[in-house]
Scaffold this active site. Structure first.
Site, short mmCIF file in Angstrom:
data_model
loop_
_atom_site.label_atom_id
_atom_site.label_comp_id
_atom_site.label_asym_id
_atom_site.label_seq_id
_atom_site.Cartn_x
_atom_site.Cartn_y
_atom_site.Cartn_z
N SER A 161 0.81 -1.21 0.00
CA SER A 161 0.00 0.00 0.00
C SER A 161 0.85 1.26 0.00
O SER A 161 0.37 2.33 -0.37
CB SER A 161 -0.94 0.00 1.21
OG SER A 161 -0.21 0.01 2.43
N LEU A 162 2.10 1.16 0.42
CA LEU A 162 3.00 2.31 0.33
C LEU A 162 3.02 2.84 -1.09
O LEU A 162 2.92 4.06 -1.32
CB LEU A 162 4.41 1.91 0.77
CG LEU A 162 5.52 2.91 0.48
CD1 LEU A 162 5.31 4.20 1.25
CD2 LEU A 162 6.88 2.31 0.78
N LYS A 212 0.11 4.45 11.75
CA LYS A 212 1.46 4.12 12.18
C LYS A 212 2.38 5.33 12.10
O LYS A 212 2.33 6.11 11.15
CB LYS A 212 2.02 2.99 11.29
CG LYS A 212 3.29 2.34 11.80
CD LYS A 212 3.64 1.15 10.90
CE LYS A 212 4.86 0.39 11.43
NZ LYS A 212 5.20 -0.77 10.58
N TYR A 272 16.09 7.26 4.33
CA TYR A 272 14.64 7.29 4.51
C TYR A 272 14.14 8.68 4.88
O TYR A 272 12.96 8.98 4.69
CB TYR A 272 14.20 6.22 5.52
CG TYR A 272 14.05 4.88 4.85
CD1 TYR A 272 12.88 4.56 4.18
CD2 TYR A 272 15.09 3.98 4.80
CE1 TYR A 272 12.74 3.37 3.49
CE2 TYR A 272 14.97 2.77 4.12
CZ TYR A 272 13.79 2.48 3.47
OH TYR A 272 13.65 1.29 2.79
N HIS A 427 14.49 -0.44 9.80
CA HIS A 427 15.51 -0.18 8.78
C HIS A 427 16.88 0.11 9.41
O HIS A 427 17.83 0.41 8.70
CB HIS A 427 15.09 1.00 7.90
CG HIS A 427 14.02 0.65 6.92
ND1 HIS A 427 14.20 -0.31 5.94
CD2 HIS A 427 12.75 1.12 6.76
CE1 HIS A 427 13.09 -0.41 5.22
NE2 HIS A 427 12.21 0.44 5.70
N GLU A 678 53.08 10.93 -13.90
CA GLU A 678 54.00 9.92 -13.37
C GLU A 678 54.84 10.45 -12.20
O GLU A 678 56.08 10.40 -12.23
CB GLU A 678 54.92 9.38 -14.48
CG GLU A 678 54.16 8.68 -15.60
CD GLU A 678 55.09 8.06 -16.64
OE1 GLU A 678 56.31 8.15 -16.45
OE2 GLU A 678 54.57 7.51 -17.62
#
Length: 747
Positions: A161-162, A212, A272, A427, A678
């Site tokens: 559903s995210l 949530k 996140y 996470h 070099e």
């Protein structure tokens, strides 16, 4: 309930129209259309793009080369999509699969086409959005649960559903931009058959996720609330703001309150934070437009504006610090931060944000994006000040902190990051007191990040790989102490979430930047305490990084301190036994099973060194050895039949058996290698010796690290374990100071 939630008055947020009848997907279309025929015409757009925005862009577009270029680029991209047949497939694939990716492409295309319709007035863009939404209106009522649901709450269009919420956040903005060009019948069909059903599924249809305190809940709240504004539905808006029961115990305001620290740090880490920022800033913009009296950008001490700036501070060379579950090629030029910076500039007029926008090189054709374009065209940008800072974690700022030390702000500067934060929810990784180091545009002391090939279906369907749990999250995959080959908190993130490190001090001075933190909960009978410092020394090209890691226990244990580094080994002083014809795994579980043991050798008394080369610069890691100590050279790749892991190298300082032990390490950045011309300069370390003396001072509570350079310069770093006033005698001279540390430089 927050004071902000108490300001809401019924229906105050509604646009100046008669509220349309809320048509359920279960009411017949003809009945719904008949009911809505009496509603007054709604004034569109009025969500994240407003009529005033559109008028300004149209009147002043010719004066902004940046916006003109952005318009040309976006129109070319969307015109190519419109030229193809509309594809709204029946969902069947998990993340990364064709149908999943096509529905993502669809919502992005609808959003951009809606913006183009407002800016250009060209009906081909509104017709495209109309046709696609009517396809979705036909498809969505036929869908049940997705055939390949993810572990989290499944969606219907998508495996979770995210993604459904992400679809609606973009789609409702597209609808708001084109609704004025649609017939009343089309609007009734689209609203009743797809927009409202998706909003209801994301709210009442999944209460656990909707309420949530988590980025999934934030996306759902934003989608539902923005839909509520467009559909004139007070209930949807209030549910989004205050939770499903509208009590204020959940919802968008609680998301802001609980997920950001007082310094704007997001609980799950930078990767996140970027992802969650999109719904936060877009819904906040919609709230500001529809309910300006809520002053959403002032809420919780300007939490969202802090979070936007903090997101940029959590980066090096445009890329985010790759801690926790992070895809490491994500940075400040991602679309979420583009929106965030533009909205923050619209609110604050801070010219330093324009410097970030210039690096992003992505002008948005919204009101706030156009304001950024105009300001850049006028040359108003000022440098963004990357800073040394401590970002507190947790709602009250009492769940540890992320320490960032920078030496300069220019491209290629040095940055030291010490991770003393909370677990970071599901996470989070088991990496208390872990550190990273960046230099010369590169990550030098590294974090593996997430074991995932995002949206590459051939790699486990684009999911997090099994190795994300069995390797990437494990403590051995990080630069911190492992006891008895067991990860912190026994690999239980819920237990880890209960215990954040304690930060003892953080200080930034002219010559030294230093912090110290500890935890006694990662292991049942062992305390971990780490002090890290960035020290500037006259005569050295770059700062020295000093690391003092104390381990104290009630019983003997094996202690491992890994160092994961990027570069090619040049030299070392450890007498090694190398495995040149066969390899064996370093251990059996908790991530050890993925490491090949390449070589090992004793760390004798005194200093041992390892030097490696990354691009055109050398790095020397100096460590103290002693009894029962050895260095093990490891490389990822064991027990990995599907080649899911990178072939990164690391070393492990192992103490085979001790109750107490103090690791002392020093990282020196030096020299130059130029393959074109070099030549090589300063390829050898400037450190002559390294030593540690414990239990010094009158109260025997001071640890003293001594560093002697080849030119005779001596650095003494004294760390006091307790007390405020300290006295220490060094070479017959008394040194007194107040505070937890003292740096003594002698030529």
């Amino acid at each position: 309930m927050s004071t902000l939630s108490q300001k809401v008055s019924p229906m105050k947020f509604l646009k100046p129209v008669v509220a349309a009848v809320a048509c359920s997907a279960f009411i017949s279309l003809s009945a719904c259309s008949e009911q809505q025929s009496h509603a007054a015409e709604t004034s569109y757009p009025n969500l994240t793009v407003t009529q005033a925005d559109v008028a300004l862009i149209k009147s002043e577009l010719s004066s902004s080369p940046s916006a003109q270029q952005a318009l040309k680029k976006l129109a070319g991209k969307i015109d190519a999509i419109i030229a193809q047949p509309i594809d709204v497939p029946i969902p069947k694939d998990a993340g990364g699969g064709y149908t999943h990716e096509q529905h993502k492409r669809n919502f992005n295309a609808m959003y951009n086409a809606g913006v183009l319709f407002q800016v250009t007035g060209d009906s081909k863009y509104s017709n495209f959005v109309r046709s696609m939404l009517l396809e979705y209106a036909e498809l969505y009522p036929t869908l049940g649960t997705h055939p390949k649901p993810k572990e989290q709450t499944p969606g219907r269009l998508f495996w979770q559903s995210l993604n459904e919420a992400m679809w609606l956040v973009s789609t409702i903005q597209a609808y708001d931009n084109v609704a004025s060009a649609l017939s009343q019948e089309d609007r009734a069909t689209i609203e009743s058959q797809v927009l409202r059903p998706v909003a209801e599924y994301l709210s009442a249809g999944q209460p656990g996720t909707f309420n949530k305190i988590h980025n999934h809940g934030t996306w759902a709240a934003a989608a539902v609330g923005m839909t509520g504004y467009v559909l004139n539905d007070e209930t949807l808006v209030k549910q989004a703001l205050y939770g499903l029961d509208m009590s204020g115990d959940a919802g968008f305001l609680q998301q802001i309150t609980q997920l950001f620290s007082p310094d704007g740090y997001y609980a799950e880490g930078p990767y996140y934070q970027r992802f969650a920022l999109m719904p936060f800033v877009l819904f906040a913009k919609a709230i500001e437009v529809n309910q300006p009296e809520l002053k959403i950008f002032e809420y919780q001490d300007k939490a969202l504006l802090k979070a936007i700036r903090t997101s940029v501070q959590l980066s090096y060379n445009k890329l985010f610090f790759g801690i926790n579950d992070a895809i490491k090629d994500k940075g400040i030029d991602t679309i979420e931060i583009v929106h965030g910076i533009a909205i923050a500039y619209d609110v604050t007029n801070d010219p330093s944000l324009l410097a970030v926008a210039k690096r992003q090189d992505n002008i948005l054709l919204t009101g706030y994006g156009f304001k950024v374009a105009q300001a850049i065209d006028k040359g108003l940008a000022e440098p963004f000040q990357y800073q040394s800072m401590q970002l507190r974690d947790g709602q009250a700022g009492d769940q540890g902190a992320l320490a960032i030390f920078r030496n300069g702000i220019e491209h290629g500067h040095q940055a030291l990051v010490m991770k003393n934060t909370s677990q970071g929810l599901g996470h989070g990784h088991f990496d208390k007191l872990h550190w990273l180091y960046f230099d010369n545009g590169n990550e030098i002391i590294s974090d593996y990040g997430a074991a995932r090939f995002l949206n590459i279906e051939a790699k486990y369907g684009g999911h997090y790989l099994p190795e994300n749990n069995s390797w990437a999250k494990q403590t051995i995959a990080h630069n911190t102490v492992v006891v008895d080959e067991q990860s912190h908190f026994d690999g239980n993130w819920r237990e880890g979430q209960k215990h954040a490190p304690k930060v003892h001090f953080y200080d930034v001075d002219k010559n030294i930047k230093i912090t110290s933190a500890s935890t006694g909960k990662a292991y049942s009978d062992t305390d971990l305490n780490r002090t890290m410092a960035m020290i500037n020394v006259d005569g050295l090209e770059h700062p020295l990084i000093v690391d003092i890691f104390k381990v104290n226990s009630d019983s003997p244990h094996q202690y491992d301190l890994p160092l994961h580094f990027q570069g090619q080994i040049i030299s070392h002083t450890v007498p090694l036994e190398t495995n040149t014809t066969s390899l064996k795994p370093f251990g059996k579980e908790n991530g050890y099973q993925y490491l090949w043991e390449r070589a090992r050798g004793p760390l004798k008394e005194g200093m041992s060194q390892l030097t490696w080369l990354k691009d055109d610069r050398f790095y020397t890691y100096s460590v103290l050895g002693g009894k029962n100590q050895e260095m093990v050279f490891t490389q990822l790749g064991a027990n990995d039949p599907n080649f899911n892991l990178r072939s990164d190298m690391s070393i492990v300082q192992r103490v085979s058996s001790a109750t107490d032990h103090t690791y002392v390490s020093l990282l020196e950045t030096h020299g130059e290698y130029n393959g074109t011309a070099e030549f090589t300069n300063n390829a050898k370390s400037s450190v002559a010796s390294l030593s540690l003396t414990l239990d010094q001072g009158v109260d025997k509570n001071i640890d003293l690290v001594s560093i002697v350079l080849l030119d005779g310069t001596t650095l003494q770093l004294a760390i006091a374990r307790d007390g405020d006033e300290h006295s220490l005698t060094i070479n017959g001279e008394v040194h007194e100071w107040a505070g937890p540390y003292s740096l003594i430089l002698e030529k």
